[in-house]
Design a protein around this motif. Structure first.
Motif, PDB file in Angstrom:
ATOM      1  N   CYS A  35       0.569  -1.091  -0.264  1.00  0.00           N
ATOM      2  CA  CYS A  35       0.202  -0.048   0.068  1.00  0.00           C
ATOM      3  C   CYS A  35       1.148   1.278   0.523  1.00  0.00           C
ATOM      4  O   CYS A  35       1.835   1.194  -0.343  1.00  0.00           O
ATOM      5  CB  CYS A  35      -1.282  -0.050   0.975  1.00  0.00           C
ATOM      6  SG  CYS A  35      -0.228   0.505   2.701  1.00  0.00           S
ATOM      7  N   ASN A  37       1.598   3.406   2.155  1.00  0.00           N
ATOM      8  CA  ASN A  37       1.962   3.898   3.310  1.00  0.00           C
ATOM      9  C   ASN A  37       3.713   2.859   3.904  1.00  0.00           C
ATOM     10  O   ASN A  37       3.421   2.356   4.752  1.00  0.00           O
ATOM     11  CB  ASN A  37       1.220   3.387   4.523  1.00  0.00           C
ATOM     12  CG  ASN A  37       0.327   5.088   4.571  1.00  0.00           C
ATOM     13  OD1 ASN A  37       0.615   6.035   4.008  1.00  0.00           O
ATOM     14  ND2 ASN A  37      -1.140   4.497   5.244  1.00  0.00           N
ATOM     15  N   HIS A  39       2.680  -0.266   3.825  1.00  0.00           N
ATOM     16  CA  HIS A  39       3.088  -1.981   4.144  1.00  0.00           C
ATOM     17  C   HIS A  39       2.559  -3.275   3.242  1.00  0.00           C
ATOM     18  O   HIS A  39       2.762  -3.324   2.567  1.00  0.00           O
ATOM     19  CB  HIS A  39       1.430  -2.107   4.830  1.00  0.00           C
ATOM     20  CG  HIS A  39       1.166  -0.913   6.360  1.00  0.00           C
ATOM     21  ND1 HIS A  39      -0.186  -0.259   6.284  1.00  0.00           N
ATOM     22  CD2 HIS A  39       1.788  -0.636   6.949  1.00  0.00           C
ATOM     23  CE1 HIS A  39       0.158   0.638   7.205  1.00  0.00           C
ATOM     24  NE2 HIS A  39       1.784   0.397   7.697  1.00  0.00           N
ATOM     25  N   CYS A  57      -5.546  -2.209   1.992  1.00  0.00           N
ATOM     26  CA  CYS A  57      -4.700  -2.663   2.723  1.00  0.00           C
ATOM     27  C   CYS A  57      -5.492  -2.507   4.435  1.00  0.00           C
ATOM     28  O   CYS A  57      -5.988  -1.797   4.443  1.00  0.00           O
ATOM     29  CB  CYS A  57      -3.101  -1.328   3.033  1.00  0.00           C
ATOM     30  SG  CYS A  57      -2.761  -1.910   4.359  1.00  0.00           S
ATOM     31  N   LYS A  59      -4.590  -2.846   7.302  1.00  0.00           N
ATOM     32  CA  LYS A  59      -3.746  -2.095   8.603  1.00  0.00           C
ATOM     33  C   LYS A  59      -3.952  -0.501   8.220  1.00  0.00           C
ATOM     34  O   LYS A  59      -4.491   0.307   9.495  1.00  0.00           O
ATOM     35  CB  LYS A  59      -2.511  -2.270   8.295  1.00  0.00           C
ATOM     36  CG  LYS A  59      -1.284  -3.110   8.253  1.00  0.00           C
ATOM     37  CD  LYS A  59      -0.151  -3.103   8.480  1.00  0.00           C
ATOM     38  CE  LYS A  59      -0.136  -4.673   8.877  1.00  0.00           C
ATOM     39  NZ  LYS A  59       2.023  -5.005   8.546  1.00  0.00           N
ATOM     40  N   CYS A  60      -4.524   0.212   6.937  1.00  0.00           N
ATOM     41  CA  CYS A  60      -4.170   1.659   6.794  1.00  0.00           C
ATOM     42  C   CYS A  60      -5.955   2.298   5.773  1.00  0.00           C
ATOM     43  O   CYS A  60      -5.815   2.848   6.064  1.00  0.00           O
ATOM     44  CB  CYS A  60      -2.900   2.473   6.551  1.00  0.00           C
ATOM     45  SG  CYS A  60      -2.826   1.653   4.819  1.00  0.00           S
TER      46      CYS A  60
HETATM   47 ZN   LIG Z   1      -1.608   0.318   4.911  1.00  0.00          ZN
END
Ligand SMILES: [Zn+2]
Length: 111
Positions: A35, A37, A39, A57, A59-60
């Motif tokens: 992603c 970011n 990740h 993603c 996570k985000c």
């Molecule tokens: Zn992410």
């Protein structure tokens, strides 16, 4: 997902038996997505199955893509387009050069 359609006839949350069945799935391949970011999202897919080019993603929430160097631009967070960007959509490079020449000429006071 397990038990949908009633083929197995087992209860939801069957426990160890369900765990075993999940462990006997077809060979899998792990596909990595990245992603914006940074990740890494690793998703297992059945070998030979089609897998998507993008993945959200976990996570985000950004859209993660297969190509680490060419990440997808998430919808809704497209880069802000500058005035020049809009201008370039309307004008060709050639027209832009002419406009630039005119502007420079005006600045020089020759028009
Ligand atoms: Zn992410």
């Amino acid at each position: 997902m397990a038990g949908r359609g009633g083929i197995r006839g087992s209860q939801v949350g069957a426990g160890p038996m369900g765990e075993n069945e999940r462990g006997e799935l077809a060979p899998r391949t792990v596909v990595s997505f990245w992603c914006g970011n940074g990740h890494e999202v690793r998703i297992g897919f059945a070998l030979g199955a089609d897998h998507p080019d993008v993945w959200d993603c976990p996570k985000c929430g950004l859209v993660a893509g297969r190509d680490r160097d060419n990440l997808p631009v998430p919808a809704g967070t497209a880069p802000y387009m500058t005035h020049l960007g809009y201008l370039r959509q309307r004008r060709s490079q050639e027209e832009g050069d002419i406009l630039l020449e005119e502007a420079l000429a005006k600045l020089r006071g020759s028009i």
